[in-house]
Scaffold this motif. Sequence first.
Motif, PDB file in Angstrom:
ATOM      1  N   LEU A 260     -11.047   9.037  18.744  1.00 49.51           N
ATOM      2  CA  LEU A 260     -12.143   9.312  17.816  1.00 49.51           C
ATOM      3  C   LEU A 260     -11.581   9.986  16.564  1.00 49.51           C
ATOM      4  O   LEU A 260     -11.750  11.185  16.347  1.00 49.51           O
ATOM      5  N   GLY A 262     -11.516  10.779  12.693  1.00 46.32           N
ATOM      6  CA  GLY A 262     -12.457  10.816  11.578  1.00 46.32           C
ATOM      7  C   GLY A 262     -11.810  10.567  10.237  1.00 46.32           C
ATOM      8  O   GLY A 262     -12.498  10.367   9.235  1.00 46.32           O
ATOM      9  N   PHE A 304     -14.088   6.707  13.984  1.00 49.73           N
ATOM     10  CA  PHE A 304     -15.280   7.558  14.098  1.00 49.73           C
ATOM     11  C   PHE A 304     -15.711   7.965  12.691  1.00 49.73           C
ATOM     12  O   PHE A 304     -15.110   8.832  12.057  1.00 49.73           O
ATOM     13  N   SER A 305     -16.730   7.287  12.172  1.00 49.29           N
ATOM     14  CA  SER A 305     -17.139   7.524  10.792  1.00 49.29           C
ATOM     15  C   SER A 305     -18.563   7.023  10.599  1.00 49.29           C
ATOM     16  O   SER A 305     -19.175   6.455  11.504  1.00 49.29           O
ATOM     17  N   LYS A 313     -22.611   9.547  12.050  1.00 54.22           N
ATOM     18  CA  LYS A 313     -21.369   8.918  12.492  1.00 54.22           C
ATOM     19  C   LYS A 313     -21.564   8.158  13.796  1.00 54.22           C
ATOM     20  O   LYS A 313     -22.421   8.485  14.614  1.00 54.22           O
ATOM     21  N   SER A 314     -20.725   7.146  13.975  1.00 59.96           N
ATOM     22  CA  SER A 314     -20.671   6.403  15.227  1.00 59.96           C
ATOM     23  C   SER A 314     -19.218   6.038  15.486  1.00 59.96           C
ATOM     24  O   SER A 314     -18.371   6.124  14.600  1.00 59.96           O
ATOM     25  N   ALA A 315     -18.925   5.661  16.721  1.00 61.10           N
ATOM     26  CA  ALA A 315     -17.551   5.324  17.102  1.00 61.10           C
ATOM     27  C   ALA A 315     -17.445   3.812  17.309  1.00 61.10           C
ATOM     28  O   ALA A 315     -18.225   3.222  18.061  1.00 61.10           O
ATOM     29  N   THR A 325     -19.742  -0.817  18.963  1.00 66.13           N
ATOM     30  CA  THR A 325     -20.156   0.423  18.292  1.00 66.13           C
ATOM     31  C   THR A 325     -20.863   1.326  19.290  1.00 66.13           C
ATOM     32  O   THR A 325     -21.699   0.876  20.083  1.00 66.13           O
ATOM     33  N   LEU A 328     -23.679   8.221  18.234  1.00 63.17           N
ATOM     34  CA  LEU A 328     -23.266   9.599  18.490  1.00 63.17           C
ATOM     35  C   LEU A 328     -23.836  10.101  19.817  1.00 63.17           C
ATOM     36  O   LEU A 328     -23.157  10.836  20.556  1.00 63.17           O
ATOM     37  N   VAL A 331     -21.615   8.830  22.492  1.00 62.54           N
ATOM     38  CA  VAL A 331     -20.350   9.574  22.482  1.00 62.54           C
ATOM     39  C   VAL A 331     -20.542  10.934  23.162  1.00 62.54           C
ATOM     40  O   VAL A 331     -19.706  11.363  23.963  1.00 62.54           O
TER      41      VAL A 331
END
Length: 953
Positions: A260, A262, A304-305, A313-315, A325, A328, A331
Amino acid sequence: MNAATDTDRAAMKGPAGSQPDSTARMIDTWFPCAEVDAAVTTPAGSGRSEKALFTWFASRPIAQARAAVACALLPDTPENRTDIRLAVQVGDVGAMSRLRERIEAQYPGKAPVVLDMFSGRGIIPLEAARLGATAVGTDLSPVATLAGRLLAEFPLADWSNEPPLPFGAPSSQGGLAPEEAGDARELDASPLAIDGLVLPDDEPRLLVDVRAVLAEVGKRVEARVARYYPRNPNSGGALPWAYLWAVTIPCDGCRRRFPLLGTMTLRHPYVRTGDVGQAMRLVADGDTWRVEIHPGQAAQNPPFSSPEGKRGKSARCPFPTCGQTHTLDVVKAKGFAGQYRDVMLAVGEVDPDSNQKIFREPRADEVEVARRADSVDLEKISNLSAIPDERIPVGNRDNVRGSGYGYLTYGSLMNSRQAVLFATTARVISELHAELSESVSADYAAALAGYAASNIMRQVKHSTRGANSRAHGRSNGSEQNRVQIDHIFSSQSVIKHQFDYIEAGPGEGPGTWSSVSTSLINALKKILDETDASGRPGRFRRASAVALPYRDGTMDALVCDPPYYDMIAYADSSDLFYVWFKRALGTAMPELFSGSADGPDGLQDKTEEIIVKGRGAKGAGDHRSSEERYEAMLARSFTEARRVLKADGHLTVIFGHSDPEAWKRLLTALTDAGFVVTSSWPSRTETAVTGVATISVTVSIGARVAPSRRPIGIAAQVDADVVADVKARCRGWDTDGLALEDQLMASYGAALAIVGRYERVITPSGEQVPLEHYMTLARRAVRDAVALRLDELPLETFDPHTRLAVFWHELYGRADVPKGEARFFAQSDDLRLEDLRGPILLETKAGYRLRHDAPEKVAPSSSVYEVIRAMAAQWSSGTEAVAAVVADAELSPTDAHLWAVVDWVAAKLPGSDPVAIALAAIKRNRGTVQASAAVTPTATAVVPHARNQTSLF
């Protein structure tokens, strides 16, 4: 620097024929507002240097604390004013010495006792001690109590007769157990070597020994954890300064793990030095991935942005065949399910040629030895687990953000290797205290251990998963590109959480023990250098402000800075430090850290903490969530203050809040506790010190113990006295350079000093006059004292809305004003904010702003201020359109008030302002407009609104 002026002398004289009050103090009549405002922006007056000694969440500026203490102890004389100005603004040594002599003369036989019952880091007691008083500090938090001792007790004590330390020249292995000594490297045996810092031989004993203890702790810890931190054989055996880690999660789509991250940037380019910077790239290799570090700028988006143009944000899985995808919430759920894993991505070193901090990919042995810490089983420290297992309260997710991602104990906020490093440091300090106790006094051993333990906290500030790498500079290479470890706090006291974070090593560099030791020594040296040898050590105890452990009538002055509602949750945010102090200082300071200060959860006892913990749903279930409880507890603390103060004692409360309702409740609480408020002196301190504009102004409120058998006041006479006194004081405030908006704040204290002469003030019908009546009356008196005139017309002759608009413009111009202050502003003219919203004021996110655009319509009921705005808006349509506005308002074309406002607003606005340009043109064509208005039939018309027309605004 300013000498005493004639105004100073005049202000110190009482009414004709009156006898001087021998118990009066300067805080009642004067405060160096301008000097404090200037000093808090300087290194000497801000208190920022003292912050380096201990991590705490509020920082009262040295300048404001010094002024508050001096003004609470000394009478108002020209000489005292001069020396307080000098002491506050430039820290003049001679002025400080003269003030100490006068305080000694003012309190013959025994030094005055000054108490701060919310002592925090101890800034106020430090300044009281420097002025020769007996300084006493109490705080409910044991962490804050330690802070006060380190700042204002131990530095002022005489340690010169203490025996030598037992490890002046220790062996390289420092008494390590055989199994721990195997990885030890031959270290510098000098206990005085910290990160290259060398101090002279004649330095104070405390400074010498703290420096030696810090070096000894660092040396022993480095040796003990050497097995987890291999050196780099390619750089002469040097230790890296940092390690970049990331949390990984399994992808819900392809089940493969990914980090993750950023950001992919490690170091920005810097054109001036030809440095192209460094970045990472993720390379997929079958079902695995690796990080490659390359020169130049990042070419990949981080996994992760936030999606471009969107918030939140999402991963995103970086494997080309997947791309799943994860929101959050998903995550976070993986954290609570125990699916997070920490992975080392990069190692930070120093380039020997350029001295530039650079990054490289980790070697296999570095990754392997770091993993060993995952399974290490450490022995307990003083019957506590070596790594803190105290659970983070469920309601503390807003303060400790990691607990919202599944990290449920304070020890789990770090990765395993970090936790081992800090546990080892705590153990070494505990052991070192035992060694010191066999050689020096118990008090000195505790003091030295306290400074060493404070370094744990200062290092924690740049550790845990809340510490991210801070790459200075810009992507275009236009700015210097140094790299640092950022601290873990946001909004002053919230402990951040980062999925990609940086770990400081045990060697040298930002955030390391060596680095924070250097800044601690520098801070301690500054404190010692600026403290006269005649100063008395402060005395600090852990105690509740609603149950002070002192006898009745024992304090000469009480100066304090209480918590401000929900601004900072002190105990919740400092529990991270508390759990480590329990392990390092449990035997050195058992009264603070052996468990006696614990609540049921093993953290600091918060039963009597005076804060508001969250509002609404955020505070649900917490006994501190009620504003009513906060205000009741604060009132109880003032009652305790009244009990311990002498009959002629003075209380100074430094308070900051933007809501006038909070001010009214505070002043009411002081009055109900048996005090007479005598003054209120504003200072612009908060942004200068914290860098965070949470409060624009703090106010030093002076109060005296209310005399017994006061008469009953009659409202009409008291009102007249308040107005006369405030107007008289305004002349002195003008001479002192007190800004108009500050005079409004200062007027509260002046008014309440008059009201305080009476047990209560009643109307002819027998009803008691509320306190807020006099706050409103005081503000109105200031406005009238200013005697604003528009074209020789007194402001009070204008309609209420115009009167408010003009005075608002005089104070704030086009700036936004907080809603609470706007409401209070309106009340001063007996107006309701709801009636002003729209016609006069525009509501914004930050509060309210004075409108300069066109009103919705003009009618006979419109204020003059609305009419001139409509005139400005119509200027582009010609003089006849402007004349029509005057006619619609049913104003005489030659109305003096109308043209006075046109002239005043045009002059007040910048010459380039569209409204100013239009009004200036109308002035030039005044005769034409008046002639046209005289023959224009009256017909109330709607003025085209700014949103629906091409406008000047």
